[in-house]
Design a protein around this motif. Structure first.
Motif, short mmCIF file in Angstrom:
data_model
loop_
_atom_site.label_atom_id
_atom_site.label_comp_id
_atom_site.label_asym_id
_atom_site.label_seq_id
_atom_site.Cartn_x
_atom_site.Cartn_y
_atom_site.Cartn_z
N PHE A 78 0.53 -1.08 0.27
CA PHE A 78 -0.14 -0.15 -0.17
C PHE A 78 1.26 0.72 0.04
N THR A 79 1.77 0.89 0.75
CA THR A 79 2.82 2.51 0.69
C THR A 79 3.71 2.52 -0.62
N LEU A 80 3.76 1.46 -1.37
CA LEU A 80 4.24 2.22 -2.20
C LEU A 80 3.20 2.76 -3.48
N LYS A 81 1.82 2.24 -3.70
CA LYS A 81 1.01 3.47 -4.15
C LYS A 81 0.76 4.47 -3.97
N ALA A 82 1.02 4.59 -2.32
CA ALA A 82 0.84 6.08 -2.20
C ALA A 82 1.76 6.79 -2.62
N TRP A 83 3.06 6.36 -2.17
CA TRP A 83 4.82 7.16 -2.88
C TRP A 83 4.70 8.00 -4.13
N ASN A 84 3.85 6.46 -5.04
CA ASN A 84 3.86 6.83 -6.98
C ASN A 84 2.84 7.35 -7.03
N ALA A 85 1.51 7.74 -6.05
CA ALA A 85 0.33 8.55 -6.32
C ALA A 85 1.06 9.93 -6.28
#
Length: 638
Positions: free
Chosen positions: A104-111
């Motif tokens: 989930f954190t990677l998704k947030a970082w890319n967003a």
């Protein structure tokens, strides 16, 4: 050795999983309100991610965008892709992505890197909402976790699919994320707990805890000293199953005959410090707080844990009782009482402090069980988000009842002062610089003020009037001899409480001639009160006080404007001018509240293992799909 360790961990894992089935993990939520299109207008629940920056106490509006490619946001978006604003609307973008394939954190970082103001993750299965947690593996790109600054939310599969269908139509999907009721705010004091660990070699999470304590110490101590908060530190321990109490593994990780245990810091029983060393230091920190709290100085805990982490680190082989006692002595704490509290860690008996800690792990009321480290609990709700000074302070500020928050919550960068623009739409007497607008953390209220003891009455929006007709004392209106004509020899009887002639000249005649001002308002006092000397007024850090007969004159230095009703200086360019000195003055007189009582544990004993234990298990068991099993209801990846 490794086989013995593996057998012990497997046994503990079985015991822990069995116990967890009895546990209760509460998913902390905020609301998501769809404002358009019409057929989706409603309020929905969403789960707050345990990373990023939730806007506790506030709201955030935006337009939803679902990317054409990279719909799970597991890869960085191309440089020419930007989600900063929705074209034609000027609204921030809430990027909708699908769950799965990566953390989930990677998704947030890319967003965030692509310009999104928030991320909505649509669940890929019909299930109750879960908490999106940070990854536990040390190689899971912790380097970006502390840099995630956008809020995140998990929405249901049904809502996610409904939004996607509407995005295929011409009308925009607008939503409002609302955290105003994410934390209770019942009164003028916030109670919060911090579940932490003295272990400083458990990887990025330990580093995060250490940095947070160091940065937040000053704020925490001020709030505690002035009675705005009641803080309690806590420590997670687990216990060894009875069949393994005499095993070498249990003896190295537990104290008091297997009753209180912690994982081995190096994850190797043959090296460095043992888990029992961590439990002993945790107990010493808990006892330090207990003794400091009993002496009326609970805020000293922040000094102790900060100094201990600096002076007694594991890496320097100083994580010892002797080093801890040196720190205790330097802070002037009662070492004898602390050692009595710690007791004999080799004895086959309960320790009252650690027993209470195990009991406190069990959820009460709306609060779920404490299963992770670190965990912050505010007003009996678990905090979600990045553990840093600004984010946590916002959350604590949102826990105060409206208008009771301390001045620190109204500083620039913490909230927006709505009274600075058009006086918030409230009543204002420009001649006396008195306003009914009262800034709060959540916005503002229009409330007729109390100025120097005089209560103003009215609706707060169009009208406020001072209550000048009581019988406290009298103000005589007499013209100064030799200047005015006899028509001014009138007598008005109007009580003004503590306000006297300082407000609108008491409603009396006033005139200026040849550079001198004459007033018909005279206080009937036999003795003047020096407000400056007695420090009853004009006490903000930038204020300059000058006593006058029956009143005082207060002005501000530099480019600041004095606000009499709040006794503070503000910037004329609409930025607050409140300093730390003002914080110390405005909240004088409030007593430090007593310590929170522990609930008596009567029916069951359950233990929990923190994130380090699960990290250890992951080395020996095939836990790649552990995030798919809702044992605790929190997940770090898909």
């Amino acid at each position: 050795m490794r086989e013995g360790k593996l057998g012990f961990v497997i046994c503990v894992l079985f015991f822990w999983m069995f116990e967890s089935t009895l546990g209760r993990f509460v998913v902390e939520k905020n609301s998501l309100r769809v404002t358009s299109p019409q057929n989706l207008k409603d309020t929905y629940e969403c789960a707050i991610g345990n990373f990023g920056v939730p806007q506790y106490g506030g709201t955030l509006a935006g337009a939803v965008v679902f990317p054409d490619i990279n719909q799970k946001a597991c890869k960085s978006f191309d440089d020419d892709v930007s989600f900063k604003f929705k074209s034609g609307a000027g609204l921030p973008v809430f990027l909708l992505v699908d769950r799965g394939d990566c953390y989930f954190t990677l998704k947030a970082w890319n967003a965030q890197k692509a310009g999104a103001a928030a991320i909505l993750v649509a669940d890929d299965r019909p299930e109750p909402l879960i908490t999106m947690d940070t990854p536990e593996e040390e190689n899971a790109r912790y380097d970006y976790l502390q840099n995630i600054s956008i809020p995140s939310a998990l929405i249901s599969q049904a809502l996610g699919e409904a939004i996607k269908r509407e995005l295929n139509k011409p009308e925009m999907v607008k939503v409002n994320l609302d955290w105003r009721e994410a934390l209770p705010h019942p009164d003028d004091r916030v109670e919060y707990e911090f579940w932490t660990n003295s272990n400083d070699e458990c990887g990025p999470k330990c580093e995060s805890q250490r940095d947070f304590v160091k940065e937040f110490k000053g704020v925490a101590q001020i709030l505690e000293k002035k009675g705005y908060t009641q803080f309690t530190p806590h420590y997670i321990t687990w216990y060894c199953p009875e069949a393994f109490i005499l095993s070498k593994q249990c003896k190295s990780q537990c104290i008091n005959h297997g009753r209180y245990c912690a994982p081995d810091p190096e994850e190797d029983f043959s090296l460095g410090y043992d888990g029992k060393d961590v439990v002993a230091q945790n107990l010493r920190q808990a006892c330090f707080f207990k003794v400091a709290n009993e002496s009326g100085k609970p805020w000293l805990w922040w000094d102790y844990v900060t100094d201990f982490s600096i002076r007694c680190p594991m890496k320097d082989r100083l994580y010892t009782k002797d080093c801890a006692e040196e720190v205790i002595k330097s802070l002037g704490a009662d070492l004898k009482k602390i050692n009595e509290c710690v007791g004999d860690t080799e004895a086959d008996k309960e320790n009252s402090v650690l027993k209470a800690e195990q009991n406190a792990q069990i959820g009460k009321g709306n609060r779920g069980d404490v299963t992770m480290l670190p965990t912050l609990i505010i007003n009996n709700r678990q905090f979600r988000g990045k553990l840093d000074k600004g984010t946590v302070l916002k959350a604590i500020c949102s826990g105060f009842e409206e208008t009771t928050e301390p001045v620190i919550c109204l500083r620039d960068g913490i909230e927006t002062n709505e009274c600075m623009e058009n006086n918030g739409g409230c009543w204002m007497d420009k001649s006396s610089n008195i306003t009914a607008c009262r800034d709060t953390f959540r916005g503002r209220v229009c409330q007729c003020p109390i100025v120097q003891g005089v209560k103003f009455f009215g609706d707060g929006y169009k009208h406020c009037e001072g209550n000048l007709y009581n019988s406290n004392f009298y103000v005589y209106v007499l013209c100064p001899c030799g200047f005015m004509d006899a028509r001014f020899l009138l007598l008005y009887i109007a009580a003004s409480g503590a306000l006297r002639c300082g407000l609108n000249n008491g409603g009396c005649w006033k005139d200026t001639q040849q550079g001198r001002t004459y007033s018909a308002c005279i206080d009937d006092h036999t003795k003047d009160i020096d407000e400056c000397e007695e420090k009853t007024a004009c006490q903000c850090s930038d204020c300059r006080c000058k006593n006058t007969w029956g009143s005082y004159d207060c002005h501000c230095g530099s480019n600041l404007l004095y606000m009499r009703e709040h006794d503070t200086c503000i910037s004329k360019d609409a930025k607050p001018g409140i300093g730390w000195g003002f914080v110390w003055v405005i909240i004088l007189g409030l007593a430090v509240a007593g310590a929170i009582g522990y609930a008596f544990y009567k029916y069951r004993i359950r233990t929990y293992m923190d994130s380090e234990i699960r990290a250890i298990m992951a080395q020996y068991m095939p836990l790649d799909n552990q995030a798919e099993v809702a044992v605790h209801g929190s997940h770090g990846n898909v």
